[in-house]
Design a protein around this motif. Structure first.
Motif, short mmCIF file in Angstrom:
data_model
loop_
_atom_site.label_atom_id
_atom_site.label_comp_id
_atom_site.label_asym_id
_atom_site.label_seq_id
_atom_site.Cartn_x
_atom_site.Cartn_y
_atom_site.Cartn_z
N LEU A 131 -20.89 17.35 -4.01
CA LEU A 131 -21.85 17.71 -3.51
C LEU A 131 -22.41 16.33 -2.75
N GLN A 132 -22.68 15.29 -3.25
CA GLN A 132 -23.00 14.06 -2.62
C GLN A 132 -21.99 13.87 -1.41
N VAL A 133 -20.98 13.96 -1.46
CA VAL A 133 -19.84 13.97 -0.14
C VAL A 133 -20.25 14.70 0.91
N LEU A 134 -20.73 15.96 0.50
CA LEU A 134 -20.94 17.10 1.52
C LEU A 134 -22.53 16.76 2.02
N THR B 100 -19.73 17.04 8.11
CA THR B 100 -18.47 17.81 8.53
C THR B 100 -17.41 17.38 7.73
N ALA B 101 -17.59 16.73 6.44
CA ALA B 101 -16.77 16.54 5.57
C ALA B 101 -16.01 17.75 5.03
N ILE B 102 -16.51 18.99 4.87
CA ILE B 102 -16.01 20.20 4.48
C ILE B 102 -14.86 20.34 5.46
N PHE B 103 -15.04 20.32 6.71
CA PHE B 103 -14.03 20.87 7.75
C PHE B 103 -12.93 19.75 7.68
N THR B 104 -13.10 18.43 7.21
CA THR B 104 -12.05 17.41 7.29
C THR B 104 -11.27 17.67 5.98
N ALA B 105 -11.99 18.04 5.08
CA ALA B 105 -11.35 18.47 3.80
C ALA B 105 -10.51 19.55 3.63
N ALA B 106 -11.05 20.54 4.64
CA ALA B 106 -10.33 22.00 4.75
C ALA B 106 -9.05 21.71 5.47
N ARG B 107 -9.29 20.71 6.39
CA ARG B 107 -7.88 20.44 7.43
C ARG B 107 -6.91 19.75 6.48
N HIS B 108 -7.42 18.82 5.67
CA HIS B 108 -6.20 18.12 4.93
C HIS B 108 -5.75 18.96 3.78
N THR C 147 0.91 15.32 -2.60
CA THR C 147 1.05 15.38 -1.24
C THR C 147 0.68 14.29 -0.30
N GLY C 148 -0.42 13.69 -1.05
CA GLY C 148 -1.40 12.57 -0.39
C GLY C 148 -0.54 11.11 -0.19
N HIS C 149 0.48 11.09 -0.84
CA HIS C 149 1.33 9.82 -1.00
C HIS C 149 1.62 9.21 0.33
N ALA C 150 1.76 8.02 0.50
CA ALA C 150 2.02 7.50 1.85
C ALA C 150 3.47 8.01 2.35
N SER C 151 4.51 8.22 1.53
CA SER C 151 5.83 8.80 1.96
C SER C 151 5.75 10.08 2.25
N ARG C 152 4.60 10.99 2.16
CA ARG C 152 4.52 12.27 2.41
C ARG C 152 3.38 12.51 3.46
N LEU C 153 2.30 13.01 3.20
CA LEU C 153 1.10 13.22 4.31
C LEU C 153 0.07 12.02 4.57
N ASN C 154 0.35 10.95 3.74
CA ASN C 154 -0.36 9.65 3.92
C ASN C 154 -1.82 9.91 3.90
N ARG C 155 -2.64 10.69 3.10
CA ARG C 155 -4.03 10.79 3.22
C ARG C 155 -4.48 9.31 2.76
N GLN C 156 -5.43 8.75 3.56
CA GLN C 156 -6.38 7.80 3.18
C GLN C 156 -7.48 7.92 3.59
N PHE C 157 -8.68 7.89 3.06
CA PHE C 157 -10.08 8.17 3.40
C PHE C 157 -11.06 6.87 3.34
N GLY C 158 -10.51 5.76 2.82
CA GLY C 158 -11.13 4.72 2.56
C GLY C 158 -12.33 4.28 3.53
N LYS C 159 -11.76 4.22 4.87
CA LYS C 159 -12.48 3.63 6.07
C LYS C 159 -13.66 4.52 6.22
N ARG C 160 -13.54 5.94 6.30
CA ARG C 160 -14.55 6.87 6.71
C ARG C 160 -15.50 7.10 5.27
N PHE C 161 -15.08 7.18 3.96
CA PHE C 161 -15.78 7.58 3.03
C PHE C 161 -16.02 6.73 2.01
#
Length: 170
Positions: free
Chosen positions: A128-131, A136-144, A73-87
């Motif tokens: 665990l390292q990301v969190l 606030t990463a868990i809230f962003t992850a839950a939203r996505h 679902t994260g593909h650019a043609s669908r939900l376009n999830r990209q986390f490079g800048k933030r993470f």
């Protein structure tokens, strides 16, 4: 937009595996079998899985397939999830966290409560390292994850006994 994740499991007389397969089939993702491990390849926009017989159960096959479909679902043609800048270097671990949460939402909806996504214990340290690095990463992850859940549910194949017309009947 608020996503309601308090969804009751499907009460299908055919069970959780059929519910999961109806979601997978409705997404119409390219799924190829015969590989050593499960993965989603964004550059080819395809899901690769071992043969179903390599899983410990039909439920585990479905759980793993749903996890990879959340990645899909994260593909650019669908939900376009990209986390490079933030993470940055942790973007892959964060996407895995999104997929884990999203697949848990979908599995709960299907009633796959005892199923396991095989081979995922290895991701725990990276999550665990990301969190730890971003409170606030868990809230962003839950939203996505919630958006992926809604995307998959919206494509569910209708049940033949629901009165829906087959393509040849329209």
């Amino acid at each position: 937009e608020v996503v309601d994740l308090c969804v009751e499991p499907v009460k299908s007389p055919r069970g959780p595996v059929e519910s999961a397969l109806r979601l997978l089939g409705g997404c119409n993702a390219t799924i190829r079998h015969g590989y050593e491990r499960a993965m989603y390849l964004p550059e080819l926009d395809e899901i690769r899985l071992p043969w179903p017989s390599r899983f410990t159960s039909g439920e585990s096959y479905c759980a793993t397939s749903l996890h990879e479909t959340v990645h899909w679902t994260g593909h650019a043609s669908r939900l376009n999830r990209q986390f490079g800048k933030r993470f940055g270097d942790s973007a892959y671990a964060f996407e895995e966290l999104v997929a884990e949460l999203g697949s848990a939402f979908v599995m709960g909806h299907c009633g796959l409560v005892d199923a396991t996504i095989e081979g995922h214990a290895a991701y725990l340290d990276s999550w665990l390292q990301v969190l730890k690095n971003d409170r606030t990463a868990i809230f962003t992850a839950a939203r996505h994850a919630g958006a992926a859940f809604e995307f998959i549910l919206a494509r569910e194949m209708p049940s033949l006994d629901s009165g829906a017309l087959l393509p040849s009947e329209e």
